[in-house]
Design an enzyme around this catalytic site. Structure first.
Site: not given
Ligand code: NAP
Length: 279
Positions: A68, A104
Site C-alpha cells: 500500500k 479503506d
C-alpha cells in the site's frame, strides 16, 4: 475484449477481492475481468508486476499488504485521503498517468453508517491501534461528523505522534492519542473500533470495560474470524452491538468499483456471501 483489473499483494491467495468484484461486475453488467496477482517478496516485485499489468492493458488495481505504501509512491496523482493515510489501496490508469486513492476509511464509514445503521455525527469514537488502518480511518471518521476521536495504542508514543500529525487536517474535530492505560480514567465511547492486528494472534488490546458507553458499537476491522478476542471482551463488558470488518472490506471494494466504472454496485450479495456469523 473485457477491461482488466486486479488485486495485487503478497500473499494473495486468501484475497476475497476477485469474488467481490466478480459479483459487482455480474450485477452491473460491466464487461471486465478481475484477477489476483502475487507481487512476491523480492524487492521491486510490486513495481515490476504493475508495469507488466499496465503494458497488458490493465485499467486499475486494488492494492493490499505489503504494497500500500509503494502504491502511493508510484502515483502521479493522489487523493488527500491517500496522502494523509500515507498509503493507497486503489490505483487507476488513465491518460498515461497513475491515480491513487485510499478507500479503506470510506469503506469503514459506509459500513457503520449504511450497513449497521449508526450515524457517526456527534459520536465519540475510540480507535485502538496506530498502524496503517487507523491512519486511513481518522479523516473519513472526522468527515462523517464524529464529535471526538481518540487513538489508543499499545505503544503510546506512536498514537501521540499520529494524532499530532493528523489533527490539523480534521476541520476542528478534536483528535488525541495516547496509551491504552489512559483509558482506565473513565471516558466512554459510542463507537469502539479495533484497528490493531491483535485478533490475528488470538489476543485483544487491554481495554477497560468503562471505555464502552451504554449501547456502544464494538467493531473489529478483522473479518471472517467469528467472535474475535476483542469482540468477546466487548460482549463481556456488556456491549450488545458487535461487528467485524467484512462490511468495510466490501464497501471499500464498492468505492473502487464505482471510481473505475462509474457505476455503484449493490453490496448486499457480496456481504451475504462473505459474512461469517459472530458466534
Ligand atoms: P499495522 O500497521 O501492522 O498496525 C498494527 C497495530 O496493532 C499497531 O498499532 C500495534 O501496536 C497493534 N497491535 C498488534 N498486536 C497487538 C496486541 N497484541 N495488543 C495491542 N495492540 C497490538 O496493521 P494495520 O495495517 O493497521 O491493520 C490493522 C488491522 O486492520 C489488521 O488486522 C488488518 O487485517 C485490519 N484491516 C482490515 C481492513 C478491512 O477491510 N476490513 C482493512 C485494513 C486493515 P504497536 O504499535 O504497539 O506495535
Amino acid at each position: 475484449m473485457p477491461d482488466r483489473y486486479a488485486v495485487i499483494g503478497h500473499p494473495i491467495a486468501h484475497s476475497k477481492s476477485p469474488l467481490i468484484h466478480g459479483l459487482f461486475a455480474q450485477a452491473t453488467g460491466q464487461d471486465m475481468v478481475y484477477q489476483a496477482i502475487d507481487g512476491g517478496a523480492a524487492p521491486g516485485g510490486f513495481e515490476r508486476a504493475l508495469t507488466d499489468f499496465r503494458a497488458a492493458g490493465g485499467r486499475g488495481l486494488n492494492v493490499t499488504l505489503p504494497f500500500k505504501l509503494a502504491a502511493l509512491a508510484v502515483a502521479d496523482l493522489a487523493s488527500e485521503d491517500a496522502r494523509l493515510a500515507g498509503a493507497a489501496n486503489a490505483l487507476r490508469f488513465e491518460d498515461g498517468r497513475i491515480e491513487a486513492r485510499n478507500f479503506d476509511g470510506i469503506g469503514l464509514v459506509r459500513d457503520i453508517e449504511v450497513n449497521l445503521g449508526l450515524p457517526l455525527a456527534g459520536r465519540r469514537v475510540l480507535l485502538l491501534g496506530a498502524g496503517g488502518a487507523t491512519r486511513g480511518a481518522v479523516r473519513p471518521l472526522a468527515r462523517a461528523g464524529a464529535a471526538r476521536i481518540v487513538i489508543a495504542n499499545r505503544t503510546a508514543d506512536k498514537a501521540r505522534t499520529l494524532a499530532a500529525e493528523l489533527a490539523p487536517h480534521l476541520d476542528g474535530v478534536p483528535l488525541v492519542g495516547g496509551g491504552l492505560a489512559a483509558l482506565a480514567t473513565g471516558e466512554a465511547f459510542e463507537v469502539v473500533i479495533n484497528a490493531t492486528s491483535a485478533s490475528l494472534s488470538g489476543a485483544a488490546p487491554e481495554l477497560p470495560a468503562c471505555a464502552f458507553a451504554p449501547g456502544a458499537l464494538a467493531y473489529d476491522m478483522v473479518y471472517g474470524q467469528g467472535l474475535t478476542p476483542f469482540l468477546r471482551l466487548a460482549r463481556a463488558a456488556g456491549c450488545a452491538r458487535l461487528a467485524d470488518g467484512v462490511g468495510m472490506l466490501v464497501e471499500q471494494a464498492a468505492e473502487a468499483f464505482a471510481w473505475w466504472r462509474g457505476v455503484r454496485p449493490d453490496t448486499r450479495e457480496a456481504l451475504a456471501r462473505l459474512t461469517v456469523p459472530l458466534a
